[in-house]
Write an enzyme that holds these catalytic residues in place. Structure first.
Site, PDB file in Angstrom:
ATOM      1  N   HIS A  21      -7.398 -26.331  15.110  1.00  0.00           N
ATOM      2  CA  HIS A  21      -7.468 -26.913  13.764  1.00  0.00           C
ATOM      3  C   HIS A  21      -6.196 -26.558  13.007  1.00  0.00           C
ATOM      4  O   HIS A  21      -6.112 -25.530  12.342  1.00  0.00           O
ATOM      5  CB  HIS A  21      -8.712 -26.411  13.024  1.00  0.00           C
ATOM      6  CG  HIS A  21      -8.878 -27.002  11.653  1.00  0.00           C
ATOM      7  ND1 HIS A  21      -9.949 -26.676  10.843  1.00  0.00           N
ATOM      8  CD2 HIS A  21      -8.128 -27.876  10.935  1.00  0.00           C
ATOM      9  CE1 HIS A  21      -9.843 -27.326   9.703  1.00  0.00           C
ATOM     10  NE2 HIS A  21      -8.733 -28.057   9.732  1.00  0.00           N
ATOM     11  N   HIS A  23      -2.805 -28.858  10.981  1.00  0.00           N
ATOM     12  CA  HIS A  23      -2.275 -30.155  10.556  1.00  0.00           C
ATOM     13  C   HIS A  23      -0.760 -30.131  10.610  1.00  0.00           C
ATOM     14  O   HIS A  23      -0.138 -29.213  10.060  1.00  0.00           O
ATOM     15  CB  HIS A  23      -2.711 -30.473   9.125  1.00  0.00           C
ATOM     16  CG  HIS A  23      -4.194 -30.590   8.949  1.00  0.00           C
ATOM     17  ND1 HIS A  23      -4.845 -31.801   8.892  1.00  0.00           N
ATOM     18  CD2 HIS A  23      -5.155 -29.633   8.818  1.00  0.00           C
ATOM     19  CE1 HIS A  23      -6.145 -31.592   8.732  1.00  0.00           C
ATOM     20  NE2 HIS A  23      -6.354 -30.287   8.686  1.00  0.00           N
ATOM     21  N   GLY A 171      -9.580 -35.148   4.730  1.00  0.00           N
ATOM     22  CA  GLY A 171      -9.496 -35.532   3.325  1.00  0.00           C
ATOM     23  C   GLY A 171     -10.537 -34.797   2.501  1.00  0.00           C
ATOM     24  O   GLY A 171     -11.374 -34.062   3.023  1.00  0.00           O
ATOM     25  N   HIS A 200     -13.586 -33.264  10.007  1.00  0.00           N
ATOM     26  CA  HIS A 200     -13.606 -32.325   8.892  1.00  0.00           C
ATOM     27  C   HIS A 200     -14.936 -32.470   8.158  1.00  0.00           C
ATOM     28  O   HIS A 200     -15.295 -33.578   7.737  1.00  0.00           O
ATOM     29  CB  HIS A 200     -12.468 -32.628   7.919  1.00  0.00           C
ATOM     30  CG  HIS A 200     -11.170 -32.002   8.289  1.00  0.00           C
ATOM     31  ND1 HIS A 200     -10.525 -32.302   9.461  1.00  0.00           N
ATOM     32  CD2 HIS A 200     -10.399 -31.086   7.646  1.00  0.00           C
ATOM     33  CE1 HIS A 200      -9.399 -31.590   9.526  1.00  0.00           C
ATOM     34  NE2 HIS A 200      -9.300 -30.849   8.439  1.00  0.00           N
ATOM     35  N   GLU A 203     -16.586 -28.274   4.155  1.00  0.00           N
ATOM     36  CA  GLU A 203     -15.568 -27.499   3.433  1.00  0.00           C
ATOM     37  C   GLU A 203     -15.841 -27.694   1.952  1.00  0.00           C
ATOM     38  O   GLU A 203     -16.477 -26.865   1.312  1.00  0.00           O
ATOM     39  CB  GLU A 203     -14.163 -27.969   3.806  1.00  0.00           C
ATOM     40  CG  GLU A 203     -13.055 -27.210   3.094  1.00  0.00           C
ATOM     41  CD  GLU A 203     -11.689 -27.858   3.255  1.00  0.00           C
ATOM     42  OE1 GLU A 203     -10.685 -27.159   3.050  1.00  0.00           O
ATOM     43  OE2 GLU A 203     -11.617 -29.055   3.572  1.00  0.00           O
ATOM     44  N   ASP A 281      -5.139 -24.109   9.911  1.00  0.00           N
ATOM     45  CA  ASP A 281      -5.257 -25.277   9.042  1.00  0.00           C
ATOM     46  C   ASP A 281      -3.875 -25.836   8.691  1.00  0.00           C
ATOM     47  O   ASP A 281      -3.373 -26.716   9.358  1.00  0.00           O
ATOM     48  CB  ASP A 281      -6.070 -24.935   7.791  1.00  0.00           C
ATOM     49  CG  ASP A 281      -6.667 -26.165   7.108  1.00  0.00           C
ATOM     50  OD1 ASP A 281      -6.459 -27.281   7.606  1.00  0.00           O
ATOM     51  OD2 ASP A 281      -7.340 -26.009   6.074  1.00  0.00           O
TER      52      ASP A 281
END
Length: 336
Positions: A21, A23, A171, A200, A203, A281
Protein backbone atom coordinates in the site's frame (compact mmCIF):
# COMPACT_ATOMS: atom_id res chain seq x y z
CA UNK A 1 5.37 -11.15 25.74
CA UNK A 2 8.85 -12.72 25.48
CA UNK A 3 11.44 -11.15 23.22
CA UNK A 4 9.24 -8.07 22.95
CA UNK A 5 11.96 -5.40 22.94
CA UNK A 6 11.98 -3.30 19.76
CA UNK A 7 14.21 -4.80 17.11
CA UNK A 8 17.19 -2.77 15.98
CA UNK A 9 16.65 -0.73 12.84
CA UNK A 10 19.28 -2.64 10.90
CA UNK A 11 17.59 -5.94 11.72
CA UNK A 12 14.25 -4.56 10.56
CA UNK A 13 15.84 -3.38 7.35
CA UNK A 14 17.15 -6.92 6.82
CA UNK A 15 13.67 -8.38 7.42
CA UNK A 16 12.46 -9.73 4.03
CA UNK A 17 9.15 -8.04 3.28
CA UNK A 18 6.91 -6.48 0.66
CA UNK A 19 5.01 -3.23 0.54
CA UNK A 20 1.43 -3.47 -0.69
CA UNK A 21 0.00 0.00 0.00
CA UNK A 22 1.97 2.92 -1.39
CA UNK A 23 1.03 5.63 -3.88
CA UNK A 24 3.37 6.88 -6.54
CA UNK A 25 1.72 10.27 -6.01
CA UNK A 26 3.16 10.29 -2.50
CA UNK A 27 6.81 9.85 -3.52
CA UNK A 28 7.80 13.37 -4.57
CA UNK A 29 10.99 14.66 -2.99
CA UNK A 30 10.60 18.36 -1.98
CA UNK A 31 13.79 19.35 -3.77
CA UNK A 32 12.55 17.72 -6.95
CA UNK A 33 9.20 19.50 -6.68
CA UNK A 34 10.92 22.83 -6.12
CA UNK A 35 13.09 22.26 -9.19
CA UNK A 36 10.19 21.22 -11.41
CA UNK A 37 7.98 24.08 -10.15
CA UNK A 38 10.72 26.60 -10.91
CA UNK A 39 11.18 25.19 -14.41
CA UNK A 40 7.42 25.37 -15.01
CA UNK A 41 7.07 28.87 -13.56
CA UNK A 42 4.51 27.47 -11.09
CA UNK A 43 4.36 28.87 -7.55
CA UNK A 44 4.89 26.51 -4.61
CA UNK A 45 1.78 26.19 -2.41
CA UNK A 46 3.93 26.69 0.69
CA UNK A 47 7.62 27.34 1.44
CA UNK A 48 9.76 24.24 0.92
CA UNK A 49 10.38 23.76 4.66
CA UNK A 50 6.60 23.59 5.24
CA UNK A 51 5.65 21.93 1.98
CA UNK A 52 4.41 18.69 3.52
CA UNK A 53 2.41 20.21 6.39
CA UNK A 54 -1.21 19.31 5.66
CA UNK A 55 -4.40 20.45 7.35
CA UNK A 56 -6.19 17.16 6.70
CA UNK A 57 -7.08 14.64 4.00
CA UNK A 58 -8.74 17.19 1.67
CA UNK A 59 -5.70 19.50 1.77
CA UNK A 60 -3.45 16.49 1.25
CA UNK A 61 -5.36 15.31 -1.82
CA UNK A 62 -5.36 18.82 -3.29
CA UNK A 63 -1.58 18.93 -2.88
CA UNK A 64 -1.25 15.61 -4.70
CA UNK A 65 -2.94 17.11 -7.74
CA UNK A 66 -0.52 20.05 -7.73
CA UNK A 67 2.57 17.84 -7.35
CA UNK A 68 1.48 15.40 -10.05
CA UNK A 69 0.83 18.23 -12.48
CA UNK A 70 4.59 18.88 -12.50
CA UNK A 71 5.42 15.35 -13.71
CA UNK A 72 4.55 16.33 -17.25
CA UNK A 73 7.14 14.39 -19.25
CA UNK A 74 8.03 10.74 -19.75
CA UNK A 75 11.48 11.40 -18.26
CA UNK A 76 10.06 12.91 -15.06
CA UNK A 77 7.58 10.11 -14.55
CA UNK A 78 10.28 7.50 -15.15
CA UNK A 79 12.60 9.32 -12.72
CA UNK A 80 9.91 9.37 -10.04
CA UNK A 81 9.21 5.65 -10.53
CA UNK A 82 12.91 4.76 -10.34
CA UNK A 83 13.13 6.77 -7.11
CA UNK A 84 10.36 4.71 -5.52
CA UNK A 85 12.28 1.51 -6.31
CA UNK A 86 15.35 3.01 -4.63
CA UNK A 87 13.30 3.86 -1.56
CA UNK A 88 11.96 0.32 -1.50
CA UNK A 89 15.45 -1.16 -1.64
CA UNK A 90 16.63 1.16 1.14
CA UNK A 91 13.87 -0.28 3.35
CA UNK A 92 14.96 -3.85 2.65
CA UNK A 93 11.75 -4.71 0.80
CA UNK A 94 11.90 -7.25 -2.01
CA UNK A 95 8.73 -6.32 -3.86
CA UNK A 96 5.95 -3.72 -3.92
CA UNK A 97 2.55 -3.08 -5.40
CA UNK A 98 2.44 0.67 -6.04
CA UNK A 99 -0.80 2.54 -6.73
CA UNK A 100 -1.19 5.24 -9.37
CA UNK A 101 -4.39 7.20 -9.99
CA UNK A 102 -4.46 8.71 -13.52
CA UNK A 103 -6.89 11.47 -12.48
CA UNK A 104 -4.17 13.19 -10.45
CA UNK A 105 -1.85 13.58 -13.45
CA UNK A 106 -3.19 16.23 -15.87
CA UNK A 107 -0.45 15.78 -18.46
CA UNK A 108 -1.40 12.11 -18.83
CA UNK A 109 -5.20 12.29 -18.99
CA UNK A 110 -6.55 10.25 -21.91
CA UNK A 111 -3.00 8.90 -22.35
CA UNK A 112 -3.04 5.95 -19.96
CA UNK A 113 -1.01 3.59 -22.20
CA UNK A 114 1.72 6.23 -22.49
CA UNK A 115 1.62 6.84 -18.74
CA UNK A 116 1.97 3.14 -17.92
CA UNK A 117 4.81 2.89 -20.42
CA UNK A 118 6.66 5.83 -18.80
CA UNK A 119 6.28 4.34 -15.32
CA UNK A 120 7.34 0.95 -16.63
CA UNK A 121 10.47 2.51 -18.16
CA UNK A 122 11.56 3.78 -14.75
CA UNK A 123 10.75 0.53 -12.98
CA UNK A 124 12.48 -1.59 -15.64
CA UNK A 125 15.60 0.53 -15.37
CA UNK A 126 15.49 0.05 -11.61
CA UNK A 127 15.19 -3.72 -11.92
CA UNK A 128 18.09 -3.78 -14.37
CA UNK A 129 20.12 -1.99 -11.70
CA UNK A 130 19.26 -4.67 -9.15
CA UNK A 131 16.43 -2.84 -7.37
CA UNK A 132 13.25 -4.68 -6.32
CA UNK A 133 10.45 -5.50 -8.76
CA UNK A 134 7.25 -3.44 -8.55
CA UNK A 135 3.71 -4.16 -9.74
CA UNK A 136 1.33 -1.37 -10.74
CA UNK A 137 -2.21 -0.97 -9.38
CA UNK A 138 -4.18 1.52 -11.51
CA UNK A 139 -6.82 3.33 -9.52
CA UNK A 140 -10.30 4.73 -10.05
CA UNK A 141 -11.02 7.93 -8.14
CA UNK A 142 -14.00 7.55 -5.83
CA UNK A 143 -15.75 10.61 -7.26
CA UNK A 144 -15.63 9.34 -10.85
CA UNK A 145 -18.64 7.95 -12.68
CA UNK A 146 -19.42 4.30 -13.34
CA UNK A 147 -18.83 5.01 -17.06
CA UNK A 148 -15.35 6.38 -16.33
CA UNK A 149 -14.53 3.29 -14.28
CA UNK A 150 -15.78 1.03 -17.07
CA UNK A 151 -13.64 2.93 -19.57
CA UNK A 152 -10.57 2.49 -17.36
CA UNK A 153 -11.17 -1.25 -17.10
CA UNK A 154 -11.67 -1.51 -20.88
CA UNK A 155 -8.35 0.28 -21.43
CA UNK A 156 -6.46 -1.91 -18.96
CA UNK A 157 -7.92 -5.11 -20.36
CA UNK A 158 -7.08 -4.10 -23.93
CA UNK A 159 -3.59 -2.97 -22.90
CA UNK A 160 -2.74 -6.13 -20.96
CA UNK A 161 0.52 -4.56 -19.84
CA UNK A 162 2.55 -7.02 -17.73
CA UNK A 163 3.39 -4.24 -15.25
CA UNK A 164 -0.29 -3.74 -14.35
CA UNK A 165 -1.36 -6.26 -11.71
CA UNK A 166 -4.56 -4.77 -10.28
CA UNK A 167 -7.47 -2.37 -10.43
CA UNK A 168 -7.66 -0.08 -7.40
CA UNK A 169 -10.02 2.55 -6.04
CA UNK A 170 -8.99 5.43 -3.77
CA UNK A 171 -9.97 8.95 -2.78
CA UNK A 172 -11.80 10.61 0.09
CA UNK A 173 -14.54 8.25 1.30
CA UNK A 174 -16.08 10.84 3.60
CA UNK A 175 -16.47 13.38 0.77
CA UNK A 176 -17.70 10.90 -1.86
CA UNK A 177 -20.15 8.94 0.26
CA UNK A 178 -21.07 5.35 -0.48
CA UNK A 179 -19.71 4.39 -3.89
CA UNK A 180 -19.51 0.58 -3.84
CA UNK A 181 -22.69 0.07 -5.90
CA UNK A 182 -21.47 2.55 -8.54
CA UNK A 183 -18.26 0.63 -9.24
CA UNK A 184 -19.38 -2.95 -8.66
CA UNK A 185 -19.71 -3.81 -12.34
CA UNK A 186 -16.30 -2.38 -13.28
CA UNK A 187 -14.61 -4.36 -10.52
CA UNK A 188 -16.49 -7.51 -11.48
CA UNK A 189 -15.28 -7.18 -15.08
CA UNK A 190 -11.73 -6.46 -13.95
CA UNK A 191 -11.70 -9.61 -11.86
CA UNK A 192 -13.11 -11.67 -14.72
CA UNK A 193 -10.32 -10.36 -16.95
CA UNK A 194 -7.65 -11.55 -14.51
CA UNK A 195 -6.84 -8.30 -12.75
CA UNK A 196 -6.56 -8.37 -8.99
CA UNK A 197 -8.70 -5.92 -6.98
CA UNK A 198 -7.55 -3.69 -4.15
CA UNK A 199 -9.87 -1.20 -2.47
CA UNK A 200 -9.35 1.80 -0.20
CA UNK A 201 -11.94 1.51 2.54
CA UNK A 202 -12.38 2.01 6.26
CA UNK A 203 -10.20 5.12 6.53
CA UNK A 204 -12.44 8.18 6.43
CA UNK A 205 -15.49 5.90 6.22
CA UNK A 206 -16.55 3.50 8.93
CA UNK A 207 -16.74 -0.29 8.71
CA UNK A 208 -19.53 -0.10 6.13
CA UNK A 209 -16.94 0.89 3.51
CA UNK A 210 -14.94 -2.25 4.24
CA UNK A 211 -18.05 -4.41 3.98
CA UNK A 212 -18.91 -2.91 0.58
CA UNK A 213 -15.33 -3.50 -0.58
CA UNK A 214 -15.77 -7.20 0.17
CA UNK A 215 -19.36 -7.81 -0.89
CA UNK A 216 -19.72 -5.40 -3.83
CA UNK A 217 -16.21 -4.96 -5.22
CA UNK A 218 -14.78 -8.43 -4.58
CA UNK A 219 -11.65 -7.02 -2.95
CA UNK A 220 -8.63 -9.31 -2.91
CA UNK A 221 -7.00 -6.82 -0.54
CA UNK A 222 -8.17 -3.75 1.35
CA UNK A 223 -6.07 -0.61 1.71
CA UNK A 224 -6.39 0.75 5.26
CA UNK A 225 -9.49 -1.11 6.51
CA UNK A 226 -8.72 -0.10 10.09
CA UNK A 227 -12.26 1.04 10.89
CA UNK A 228 -13.35 -2.59 10.54
CA UNK A 229 -12.38 -2.91 14.21
CA UNK A 230 -15.66 -1.14 15.06
CA UNK A 231 -17.73 -4.11 13.78
CA UNK A 232 -16.89 -7.52 15.32
CA UNK A 233 -18.90 -9.36 12.65
CA UNK A 234 -16.91 -7.62 9.93
CA UNK A 235 -13.64 -8.55 11.64
CA UNK A 236 -14.84 -12.17 11.66
CA UNK A 237 -15.64 -11.91 7.93
CA UNK A 238 -12.13 -10.63 7.18
CA UNK A 239 -10.66 -13.53 9.14
CA UNK A 240 -12.96 -16.11 7.57
CA UNK A 241 -12.17 -15.00 4.01
CA UNK A 242 -8.55 -14.16 4.83
CA UNK A 243 -8.80 -10.79 3.12
CA UNK A 244 -5.62 -8.86 4.03
CA UNK A 245 -5.46 -5.24 5.14
CA UNK A 246 -2.65 -2.96 3.93
CA UNK A 247 -2.33 -0.73 7.00
CA UNK A 248 -0.37 2.54 7.18
CA UNK A 249 -0.04 3.63 10.83
CA UNK A 250 1.77 6.96 10.37
CA UNK A 251 -0.63 7.97 7.61
CA UNK A 252 -3.59 7.28 9.88
CA UNK A 253 -2.04 9.47 12.59
CA UNK A 254 -1.02 12.36 10.35
CA UNK A 255 -4.34 12.46 8.52
CA UNK A 256 -6.34 12.37 11.74
CA UNK A 257 -7.92 8.90 11.68
CA UNK A 258 -6.39 8.23 15.14
CA UNK A 259 -4.91 10.70 17.61
CA UNK A 260 -2.20 8.44 19.07
CA UNK A 261 -0.38 5.33 17.93
CA UNK A 262 -1.55 3.68 21.15
CA UNK A 263 -5.13 4.09 19.89
CA UNK A 264 -4.40 2.47 16.55
CA UNK A 265 -6.17 -0.90 16.06
CA UNK A 266 -3.46 -2.68 14.05
CA UNK A 267 -2.51 -4.91 16.97
CA UNK A 268 -6.11 -5.66 17.92
CA UNK A 269 -6.85 -6.62 14.32
CA UNK A 270 -3.73 -8.80 14.23
CA UNK A 271 -4.66 -10.55 17.46
CA UNK A 272 -8.15 -11.17 16.11
CA UNK A 273 -6.62 -13.11 13.22
CA UNK A 274 -6.85 -10.51 10.45
CA UNK A 275 -3.96 -10.67 7.96
CA UNK A 276 -2.51 -7.18 8.46
CA UNK A 277 0.61 -5.75 6.85
CA UNK A 278 2.61 -2.57 7.45
CA UNK A 279 2.99 0.05 4.73
CA UNK A 280 3.79 3.73 4.14
CA UNK A 281 0.86 5.01 2.00
CA UNK A 282 2.46 8.27 0.78
CA UNK A 283 5.98 7.83 2.13
CA UNK A 284 7.74 11.09 1.27
CA UNK A 285 4.76 13.38 1.69
CA UNK A 286 3.91 11.91 5.10
CA UNK A 287 7.48 11.32 6.27
CA UNK A 288 6.89 7.59 6.60
CA UNK A 289 9.69 5.04 6.30
CA UNK A 290 8.78 1.37 6.02
CA UNK A 291 11.49 0.39 8.50
CA UNK A 292 10.40 3.09 10.95
CA UNK A 293 6.79 1.91 10.69
CA UNK A 294 7.86 -1.57 11.77
CA UNK A 295 10.02 -0.14 14.56
CA UNK A 296 7.27 2.14 15.87
CA UNK A 297 4.67 -0.62 16.04
CA UNK A 298 7.12 -3.14 17.49
CA UNK A 299 7.95 -0.71 20.29
CA UNK A 300 4.41 0.38 21.10
CA UNK A 301 2.73 -3.02 20.81
CA UNK A 302 5.58 -5.14 22.13
CA UNK A 303 5.95 -7.32 19.07
CA UNK A 304 8.40 -10.21 19.22
CA UNK A 305 10.60 -11.42 16.38
CA UNK A 306 8.00 -14.09 15.65
CA UNK A 307 5.32 -11.40 15.40
CA UNK A 308 7.47 -9.34 13.04
CA UNK A 309 8.20 -12.37 10.89
CA UNK A 310 4.46 -13.15 10.68
CA UNK A 311 3.66 -9.57 9.69
CA UNK A 312 6.34 -9.61 6.99
CA UNK A 313 4.95 -12.95 5.74
CA UNK A 314 1.50 -11.33 5.58
CA UNK A 315 2.94 -8.58 3.36
CA UNK A 316 4.40 -11.14 0.94
CA UNK A 317 1.25 -13.27 0.88
CA UNK A 318 -0.95 -10.18 0.37
CA UNK A 319 1.15 -8.88 -2.51
CA UNK A 320 0.34 -9.43 -6.16
CA UNK A 321 3.88 -10.63 -6.89
CA UNK A 322 4.31 -13.73 -9.00
CA UNK A 323 4.93 -17.14 -7.43
CA UNK A 324 8.69 -17.01 -8.02
CA UNK A 325 9.14 -13.69 -6.22
CA UNK A 326 6.94 -14.81 -3.33
CA UNK A 327 8.85 -18.08 -2.93
CA UNK A 328 12.17 -16.24 -2.86
CA UNK A 329 10.99 -13.81 -0.19
CA UNK A 330 9.41 -16.53 1.94
CA UNK A 331 12.63 -18.56 1.78
CA UNK A 332 14.65 -15.52 2.86
CA UNK A 333 12.16 -14.79 5.63
CA UNK A 334 12.59 -18.25 7.10
CA UNK A 335 16.33 -17.53 7.46
CA UNK A 336 15.94 -14.08 9.08
Amino acid sequence: MPNALPAAIDRLRALPKAEVHAHLEGCFDPGLLEQWASQAGTPMPRPREHLFEFEGLADFLHFLDWACSLASTRERLAELSYGYSQRLADAGAGYADVIVNPTHWPAWRARLPDMVDAIDAGLRAAEQDGLPPVGLCVSVLRTQSSDAAAELVDTLVALRHPRVVALSIDGNEAAAGRTGPRFADAFRRAGAAGLRRTVHAGESSGPEGVRDAITLLGADRIDHGVRAIEDPELVALLVDRQIPLGICPTSNLKLGVYARIEDHPIDRLRRAGVAVSINTDDPVLLGASLVDEYALCAKVFGWSDDDLRALARNSVDASFANAEIKARLIHALARW
